[in-house]
Design an enzyme around this catalytic site. Structure first.
Site, PDB file in Angstrom:
ATOM      1  N   GLY A  61      -6.417   0.153   5.295  1.00 11.55           N
ATOM      2  CA  GLY A  61      -5.709  -0.964   5.112  1.00 11.55           C
ATOM      3  C   GLY A  61      -6.482  -2.343   5.489  1.00 11.55           C
ATOM      4  O   GLY A  61      -6.566  -3.312   4.749  1.00 11.55           O
ATOM      5  N   ASP A  62      -7.327  -2.442   6.539  1.00 12.46           N
ATOM      6  CA  ASP A  62      -8.021  -3.356   7.045  1.00 12.46           C
ATOM      7  C   ASP A  62      -9.030  -3.463   6.106  1.00 12.46           C
ATOM      8  O   ASP A  62      -9.442  -4.680   5.511  1.00 12.46           O
ATOM      9  CB  ASP A  62      -8.580  -3.108   8.466  1.00 12.46           C
ATOM     10  CG  ASP A  62      -7.384  -2.920   9.347  1.00 12.46           C
ATOM     11  OD1 ASP A  62      -6.315  -3.552   9.077  1.00 12.46           O
ATOM     12  OD2 ASP A  62      -7.585  -2.139  10.552  1.00 12.46           O
ATOM     13  N   GLY A  96      -0.501   4.419   0.283  1.00 10.42           N
ATOM     14  CA  GLY A  96      -1.381   5.548   0.870  1.00 10.42           C
ATOM     15  C   GLY A  96      -2.235   6.131  -0.235  1.00 10.42           C
ATOM     16  O   GLY A  96      -2.823   5.432  -0.990  1.00 10.42           O
ATOM     17  N   SER A 146       0.665  -1.007  -0.028  1.00 12.69           N
ATOM     18  CA  SER A 146       0.035  -0.013   0.024  1.00 12.69           C
ATOM     19  C   SER A 146       0.857   1.138  -0.155  1.00 12.69           C
ATOM     20  O   SER A 146       1.844   1.278   0.764  1.00 12.69           O
ATOM     21  CB  SER A 146      -1.039   0.042   1.331  1.00 12.69           C
ATOM     22  OG  SER A 146      -0.246  -0.188   2.597  1.00 12.69           O
TER      23      SER A 146
END
Length: 309
Positions: free
Chosen positions: A252-253, A223, A221
């Site tokens: 992210g989760d 951002g 990731s």
């Protein structure tokens, strides 16, 4: 069923203030308190997406009771092991004037050896009834660094696939068990491989190395810049549309939840990461972590671009 495992579950409390200044008495404009921890956030999004899910892990004390009750109220199944002590409180302070977020994270309880043995038995049982088991977040005190690796092996023996979203030593040790999917960020992948990754080309090399170790999906990731995604030896770039982010905590989760759901539904590798990115971006539109709406996910899914790298 999808099982999510949060070994350091929490009450996630979000304060919204007009200006967060030190050495002052501040009055909270808005407060949200919900069951939290990375795996719980994953479970909440999976539930919203319409897949059967059970949130598991450890819970302790009055905060643990709140976590269970909160999940009951949301209609999310759970199977937590009670341990001594008190589950942690995690505070996020959103400063609306300066556009900042500050997080204060308690350590959580120490896990005694008998509870670790109970956990292994519980995970084997849940994995036997699941297609995927997602291990998320930090290891609480008392847990060995290789615990995720052992749980991933138990998951595979029970016939399910394992997803790992961790960092530091727990992630490094967990890789030895070859989970199906990992989602490190730029800093985590540098620590993981012990070298700088200052450009996208560096990150692409890191992703290729990790895929070469037997991990099918490696998502890094970036951002607001999206992500670099490796699947089955092939690399893709994920580009996000601009969004009016309220709180990126939990994005992210949510992305992990979307990717597991997409894999379970048989999406292509490209559409899997696109769907995951849509869930992550949708989460950022809300003050509470682990919250998306299907309308937002479907809209963003159409707008996100995934191209070969």
């Amino acid at each position: 069923m999808i099982t999510t495992v949060t070994l350091n579950a929490a009450i996630d409390k979000t304060y919204t203030v007009s200006s967060f200044e030190m050495n002052r008495v501040l009055r909270i404009g808005e407060m949200i308190a919900v069951a939290g921890g990375k795996g719980v956030n994953v479970a909440r999004v999976v539930h919203t997406l319409g897949e059967p899910v059970t949130a598991a892990g450890f819970a302790a004390g009055f905060n643990g009771q709140f976590i269970r009750q909160s999940l009951d109220e949301e209609g999310i199944g759970h199977d937590f092991i009670e341990v001594p002590g008190e589950s942690r409180l995690c505070l996020t302070v959103l400063d609306t004037q300066n556009g900042t977020q500050t997080e204060l994270l308690e350590p959580g309880p120490r896990i005694p050896p008998p509870s670790l043995e109970e956990l292994k038995s519980r995970i084997a049982s849940l994995a036997a009834a699941s297609t995927h088991v997602c291990f998320s977040g930090s290891l609480p005190a008392g847990c060995p660094a290789d615990l995720y690796a052992e749980l991933i092996r138990l998951t595979r023996l029970a016939g399910a696939e394992a997803v790992l979203d961790a960092s530091g030593d727990a992630l490094a040790a967990g890789l030895e068990a070859r989970p199906l999917l990992i989602k490190p960020n730029e800093h985590e992948i540098e620590r993981l491989l012990g070298r700088a990754a200052s450009s996208d080309e560096d990150l692409a090399g890191c992703i290729r190395e990790l895929m070469g170790r037997g991990i099918r999906h490696v998502i890094v990731s970036l951002g607001g810049r999206g992500a670099l995604a490796g699947s089955g030896g092939r690399l893709r770039r994920v580009q996000l549309p601009p969004v009016a982010a309220v709180n990126p905590v939990g994005s992210g989760d949510a992305m992990v939840a979307g990717m597991i759901t997409a894999i379970r539904r048989g999406f292509s590798d490209a559409d899997m990461v696109r769907f995951g990115a849509a869930c992550g971006s949708a989460n950022a539109l809300h003050a509470q972590a682990g919250v998306v709406t299907m309308e937002e996910v479907e809209r963003l899914h159409r707008e996100i671009r995934v191209t070969d790298y």
